[in-house]
Design a protein around this motif. Structure first.
Motif, PDB file in Angstrom:
ATOM      1  N   TRP A  93      -2.275  -3.521  -2.203  1.00 20.22           N
ATOM      2  CA  TRP A  93      -2.504  -2.751  -3.226  1.00 20.22           C
ATOM      3  C   TRP A  93      -1.688  -1.536  -3.388  1.00 20.22           C
ATOM      4  N   PRO A 135      -4.759  -0.723  -7.563  1.00 19.50           N
ATOM      5  CA  PRO A 135      -3.316  -0.675  -7.303  1.00 19.50           C
ATOM      6  C   PRO A 135      -2.634   0.762  -7.602  1.00 19.50           C
ATOM      7  N   GLU A 141      -0.771  -4.483   3.605  1.00 17.46           N
ATOM      8  CA  GLU A 141      -1.196  -3.767   2.544  1.00 17.46           C
ATOM      9  C   GLU A 141      -0.259  -3.326   1.523  1.00 17.46           C
TER      10      GLU A 141
END
Length: 402
Positions: free
Chosen positions: A6, A72, A98
């Motif tokens: 993300w 995001p 991540e």
């Protein structure tokens, strides 16, 4: 991008968004949060996502970034985020799986390309947000340095520093706004440096030339005694070289220098590797000020100086890997130092007086290790001749904790 990734770290150059790949531009366009410096945010222009300018300290932004976990998020950086960039602080707070990192060429890569220098043969260092004095240990003859500047004052300050050390014939290259329409490369000898209107965003290339009287830091332990400001309380050069060999510095280790005097042992310990750390413990306020000046002058301004007497002053310090006792340690100091060491920690203690030597003999008897007598003699004039005059011998105890 994987759903788990993300957080995107995106490196920017002076050309901004136009120089990015379509994938990087899409990540910025879709981000719910965009974090960057004022210059970074200006380069990308208005976006639909929330923006956050880096606060001071940078770590203060992590709460907001982590609050967006799963959404995001884009963090903008200059060039390569993991080369003196924000990548480190991000990786210390966010799991590797991540993070997606899309670097741009680093300032070092661009500077090497402009100067046609082999990057792997250069010393690479940053003075951005770091103490200027850190440059000093890198000033070796015929060496090339690539340096990230703090601001527009760094080139002039570095040229003056080189000149003061007898390296005025060194050439300083100033590279401004690399990769953008305002790019400019200029150079001058350090002793003649007068470049004006230098941009705050600049990097430096330095070709070190040492004059015949230059003060060049040696690569082995045993700096000249007169390089240190001291009042006689200093481990002398020859004994210091032997002592540093016994301490055996390893990368990233921490030293306690108990009874630091001039700080010479702790300073040379830190000079052995940029990752080394040291606590210089000294109770005399005048000597503490000298230690600070010596550390800055010799290029290790991060030396941690502790005012106080051992063993009381040792109580709250970070655990050492190695301890040196050189300032009149007594039985309580020796025991406290030994107890503070972790398994396989090392201790070295020097003694000149017979009372302190007796303590080291007792420690050797109880704890093992080595007991070494160090005797140094130097030639002194006697009339028209010379004779070897012995200095007071030093008894040295060395041991590792099982």
């Amino acid at each position: 991008m994987s759903a788990a990734r993300w957080l995107s770290l995106i490196g920017l150059g002076e050309d901004g968004v136009e120089a990015l790949t379509p994938a990087a531009r899409a990540l910025i366009a879709d981000a719910a949060l965009i974090v960057g410096g004022a210059r970074h945010l200006e380069l990308i222009g208005p976006q639909k996502g929330e923006t956050l300018r880096w606060p001071s300290p940078l770590s203060a932004a992590m709460e907001t970034i982590l609050a967006h976990r799963g959404a995001p998020t884009v963090v903008l950086a200059s060039g390569d985020p993991f080369f003196f960039g924000v990548g480190d602080i991000i990786a210390r707070n966010v799991a590797v799986e991540e993070i997606l990192c899309l670097p741009a060429p680093s300032a070092f890569a661009l500077a090497a390309a402009r100067l046609c220098w082999s990057e792997q043969d250069c010393a690479l260092l940053s003075l951005h947000g770091r103490a200027f004095e850190r440059v000093t240990p890198h000033l070796q003859p015929m060496r090339r340095l690539l340096i990230l500047s703090w601001d527009e004052t760094t080139p002039t300050r570095l040229a003056a520093h080189l000149t003061a050390l007898g390296m005025g014939d060194s050439r300083v290259h100033v590279l401004e706004h690399m990769g953008g329409p305002r790019e400019r490369v200029r150079s001058a000898l350090a002793r003649d440096f007068s470049l004006a209107d230098i941009a705050a965003l600049n990097a430096l290339g330095v070709e070190v030339v040492a004059g015949p009287d230059a003060r060049v830091p040696p690569l082995t332990p045993g700096l000249p005694d007169d390089w240190f400001e001291h009042d006689g309380q200093i481990t002398k050069r020859d004994i210091r070289a032997v002592t540093l060999a016994a301490l055996a510095p390893r990368r990233g280790e921490r030293l306690w220098d108990i009874g630091a005097g001039s700080g010479s042992i702790a300073i040379e310990w830190m000079l052995a590797d940029p990752a080394n750390r040291a606590n210089a413990i000294e109770r005399n306020a005048t000597r503490i000020a000298r230690i600070a000046r010596n550390a800055a002058t010799l290029g290790v301004p991060d030396l941690d100086i502790v005012e106080g007497a051992a063993p009381q002053a040792l109580a709250e310090l970070p655990t050492p890997d190695v301890v040196f006792i050189g300032g009149g340690g007594d039985a309580a100091v020796i025991e406290a130092a030994w107890d503070s060491l972790p398994a396989r920690g090392r201790i070295v203690a020097n003694a000149v007086t017979i009372e302190t030597q007796a303590l080291l003999i007792d420690a050797f008897r109880r704890k093992g290790g080595e007991l070494v007598n160090i005797a140094i003699s130097k030639a002194r004039p006697i009339g028209g001749f010379h004779a070897l005059e012995p200095a007071l011998p030093v008894l040295q105890w060395r041991a590792a904790k099982n």
